[in-house]
Design a protein around this motif. Structure first.
Motif, mmCIF file in Angstrom:
data_model
loop_
_atom_site.group_PDB
_atom_site.id
_atom_site.type_symbol
_atom_site.label_atom_id
_atom_site.label_comp_id
_atom_site.label_asym_id
_atom_site.label_seq_id
_atom_site.Cartn_x
_atom_site.Cartn_y
_atom_site.Cartn_z
ATOM 1 N N GLU A 161 0.851 -1.055 -0.135
ATOM 2 C CA GLU A 161 -0.020 -0.093 -0.067
ATOM 3 C C GLU A 161 0.776 1.128 -0.054
ATOM 4 O O GLU A 161 0.184 2.479 -0.271
ATOM 5 C CB GLU A 161 -0.890 0.183 1.397
ATOM 6 N N ARG A 162 2.162 1.148 0.219
ATOM 7 C CA ARG A 162 2.913 2.479 0.340
ATOM 8 C C ARG A 162 4.575 1.942 0.012
ATOM 9 O O ARG A 162 4.896 0.849 0.081
ATOM 10 C CB ARG A 162 2.958 2.986 1.551
ATOM 11 N N ASP A 163 5.220 2.815 -0.523
ATOM 12 C CA ASP A 163 6.608 2.785 -0.928
ATOM 13 C C ASP A 163 7.632 3.373 0.008
ATOM 14 O O ASP A 163 6.934 4.481 0.560
ATOM 15 C CB ASP A 163 6.772 3.063 -2.288
ATOM 16 N N VAL A 164 8.909 3.173 0.141
ATOM 17 C CA VAL A 164 9.654 3.742 0.862
ATOM 18 C C VAL A 164 10.356 5.113 0.157
ATOM 19 O O VAL A 164 10.433 4.921 -1.343
ATOM 20 C CB VAL A 164 11.178 3.101 1.000
ATOM 21 N N PRO A 165 10.019 6.253 0.571
ATOM 22 C CA PRO A 165 10.406 7.425 -0.139
ATOM 23 C C PRO A 165 11.938 7.623 -0.237
ATOM 24 O O PRO A 165 12.750 6.880 0.266
ATOM 25 C CB PRO A 165 9.887 8.534 0.812
ATOM 26 N N ASP A 166 12.386 8.190 -1.299
ATOM 27 C CA ASP A 166 13.733 8.169 -1.646
ATOM 28 C C ASP A 166 14.775 8.958 -0.815
ATOM 29 O O ASP A 166 16.144 8.913 -0.989
ATOM 30 C CB ASP A 166 14.256 8.935 -3.229
#
Length: 205
Positions: A161-166
């Motif tokens: 449901e969500r990704d790790v931000p850069d």
């Protein structure tokens, strides 16, 4: 440790927005507030009302931290050079509980706070159990060895449901994350639009 005063999904329903983008949010089914009068037509908000709502939404996103703690964060952001609203976001995102949540070691910001309180996290090799601990660029956050096989951790890293931000470099094989840089508002993957400029207006009245 600040104690959560309300159930997390009540915040969603009160604001009428799914502020964490979670599939379980009741707002996905009902976009009106809780209680028998929740469906009444909402009047147009005043400038103060818009500012208060923006503050409640941003404060709620970070686990509904206490008003005293949130105001102190604003005051520090205001003292720093540059744009106060950008400084506010940078300070909130540098909290250890926010970094643990963004790195996907836990499913929710609430779980991040409990996870840290229970001593499952090291920062630069040292055990740290303060959720509001301020991370600096270059800091390495690690799930402690004995905690790496906890079900909550193993399930969380698989969440789609969500990704790790850069601005966070996460390695889920080693359960480590590096706080690479200070993010701006546009870098933070909020599920809804945040308006820190209105928060600044609220406190500078």
């Amino acid at each position: 440790m600040s104690k959560r005063q309300s159930a997390k999904y009540k915040i969603d329903r009160r604001l009428g927005e799914n502020i964490w983008g979670r599939p379980k949010s009741p707002v996905n089914k009902r976009e009106y507030g809780p209680g028998q009068h929740g469906q009444r037509r909402k009047g147009k908000l005043s400038d103060f009302g818009l500012q208060l709502r923006a503050k409640q939404k941003l404060k709620g996103h970070y686990g509904d931290i206490s008003e005293k703690q949130f105001r102190k964060t604003y005051e520090e952001a205001n003292r720093r050079r540059g744009d106060t609203s950008e400084n506010l976001i940078a300070l909130l995102e540098s909290r250890l509980d926010a970094v643990v949540y963004r790195a996907k070691f836990v499913p929710t910001i609430w779980a991040a706070r409990q996870f840290i309180n229970h001593g499952h996290v090291n920062v630069n090799g040292r055990r740290t159990n303060i959720p509001s601990f301020r991370c600096k660029p270059g800091d390495v956050i690690e799930v402690r060895e004995k905690s790496k096989q906890l079900v909550i951790v193993l399930e969380s890293v698989q969440l789609a449901e969500r990704d790790v931000p850069d601005y966070i470099e996460a390695d889920h094989t080693k359960m480590t994350a590096k706080y690479a840089r200070v993010p701006g508002l546009g870098d933070v993957p909020y599920a809804v639009q945040m308006e820190p400029n209105l928060v600044v207006e609220f406190y500078s009245r």
